[in-house]
Design a protein around this motif. Structure first.
Motif, PDB file in Angstrom:
ATOM      1  N   THR A 289       0.828  -1.205   0.000  1.00 20.64           N
ATOM      2  CA  THR A 289       0.000   0.000   0.000  1.00 20.64           C
ATOM      3  C   THR A 289       0.864   1.258   0.000  1.00 20.64           C
ATOM      4  OG1 THR A 289      -1.700  -1.227   1.219  1.00 20.64           O
ATOM      5  CG2 THR A 289      -1.889   1.166   1.196  1.00 20.64           C
ATOM      6  N   THR A 369      -3.983   1.186  -5.100  1.00 17.57           N
ATOM      7  CA  THR A 369      -3.871   1.434  -3.662  1.00 17.57           C
ATOM      8  C   THR A 369      -5.156   1.015  -2.948  1.00 17.57           C
ATOM      9  OG1 THR A 369      -2.314   3.269  -3.952  1.00 17.57           O
ATOM     10  CG2 THR A 369      -3.538   3.199  -1.880  1.00 17.57           C
ATOM     11  N   ALA A 373      -5.173  -1.642  -0.031  1.00 18.73           N
ATOM     12  CA  ALA A 373      -5.695  -1.306   1.293  1.00 18.73           C
ATOM     13  C   ALA A 373      -6.800  -2.284   1.703  1.00 18.73           C
ATOM     14  CB  ALA A 373      -6.220   0.124   1.295  1.00 18.73           C
TER      15      ALA A 373
END
Length: 391
Positions: A289, A369, A373
């Motif tokens: 991440t 991302t 996440a």
């Protein structure tokens, strides 16, 4: 000094001799090479069979379709055949599929061969991952990372063979895969314990209650990670060129990404002997991440993507021993997550493409991302869930 590797299933039986473990690593070189050949072969396939780009891409699609079917079929019959027979059948299918694709006189026969090779691919992917997950005792996580690192070696070798022979002579690459598969048919399953895996599908009432949520958590974890893996591999070069890097830099950075995935699986081996899988996976998800956020910085993007490769490398092989520990009563759990990972690899690039069409190429790091996440959140949720379940 005995020639058997640290061993074993829960019953303490040895699953692999050292030569069998080495041959199994050769099997993963084979499946990595076979999968990686289809992309570089596209120009030669178009010239030989008069195909459009999408038509030539059907070869890889049929390979993946066969792979998913192979995982599910081989899992379904594993309780009725020996480990040795399962591996031999997978190698035979890849030998027939590779030779058939190399020698096919027409495109329909080539597609049928790609599907057959994919069936064998799925059988070996499922069989060796499942056996390595239980076959080396406390070293299973380490050995799974070593095994899967050899997939990366094969994925580098496949395009290298096509580059050496030329796209028009792509058949040499598939012929080499067929020859290696034929050799492994003879020697690849020797030294593997011949009894069936011995896993049981029975579950306590407590296990039956906990199983669906845990299995869904692992399915989500694997799909999300494969989506990130395939997304970076598919969209990294386009993103880098869009933000100002040259085509040469973009291509080189993508190669480095795949090389870092291979290196990461070797580098994590000593860590797997000291730390539990769930701790390693948490660090990996957090690292992925952070690296994807750094990819938003134009100058840092190539290095950031390499970091993603390093952190994502251990996820697939390290998660399987955790899954087997959390769900020892669910014999098919490993097969479902492996199949899910293959489906995720096919579905992720076009789905990401739809998001990119709506948001622009510059949004690639943001989209990835978000997936990473979500993978971190799934990992933390699984840690809490399996901790309560195993107490």
């Amino acid at each position: 000094m005995t020639d058997t590797v640290l061993t074993t299933s829960a019953a303490g039986r040895r699953l692999f001799t050292r030569p069998a473990a080495v041959a199994s690593c050769g099997g993963f070189v084979l499946i990595g090479m076979l999968q990686a050949l289809y992309g570089p072969a596209v120009p030669g396939l178009r010239a030989e069979f008069g195909l459009s780009p999408s038509g030539a891409g059907l070869g890889l699609s049929l390979h993946f379709t066969g792979g998913v079917a192979g995982v599910l079929v081989f899992n379904a019959v594993h309780s009725r055949i020996s480990n040795r027979s399962l591996l031999a059948a997978g190698y035979v299918l890849m030998a027939v599929g590779g030779a058939g694709f190399a020698l096919a006189p027409g495109w329909p026969m080539a597609l049928a061969a790609a599907f057959l090779g994919g069936l064998g691919f799925g059988g070996i992917d499922y069989g060796l991952n499942q056996l390595f997950a239980v076959g080396f005792g406390d070293r299973s996580t380490a050995m799974l990372n070593v095994l899967n690192a050899h997939f990366g070696i094969g994925a580098v070798l496949g395009p290298a063979v096509v580059a050496w022979a030329g796209p028009d002579d792509y058949a040499w690459g598939f012929g080499a895969c067929a020859a290696l598969a034929a050799l492994l048919t003879l020697v690849g399953s020797r030294g593997v314990r011949t009894q069936a895996s011995g896993n049981t599908s029975s579950a306590s009432s407590r296990g039956a209650l906990g199983l669906p949520r845990i299995l869904l958590g692992f399915l989500a974890l694997y799909i999300l990670n494969v989506a990130v893996e395939a997304g970076v591999g598919g969209w990294e070069p386009t993103h880098l060129e869009t933000v100002g890097h040259s085509a040469a830099v973009a291509a080189s950075a993508t190669s480095v990404y795949w090389l870092m995935m291979t290196a990461g699986r070797f580098l994590v081996v000593p860590l797997t002997l000291r730390y539990p899988p769930e701790r390693i996976l948490t660090v990996c998800a957090a690292g992925m991440t952070v690296c994807l956020l750094l990819a938003l910085v134009e100058g840092a993007a190539p290095v950031a993507y390499a970091g993603v490769g390093l952190f994502i490398a251990p996820v697939f092989p390290t998660g399987l021993p955790w899954l087997n520990r959390a769900l020892p009563q669910a014999r098919r759990a490993g097969a479902w997550v492996i199949a899910a990972s293959l489906i995720g690899g096919v579905a992720a690039p076009p789905l990401l493409g739809a998001g990119i069409e709506a948001s622009g190429i510059q949004a690639v790091p943001w989209l990835l991302t978000a997936l990473s996440a979500a993978s971190l959140a799934a990992t933390l949720w699984l840690i809490r869930l399996t901790r309560r379940f195993l107490e």
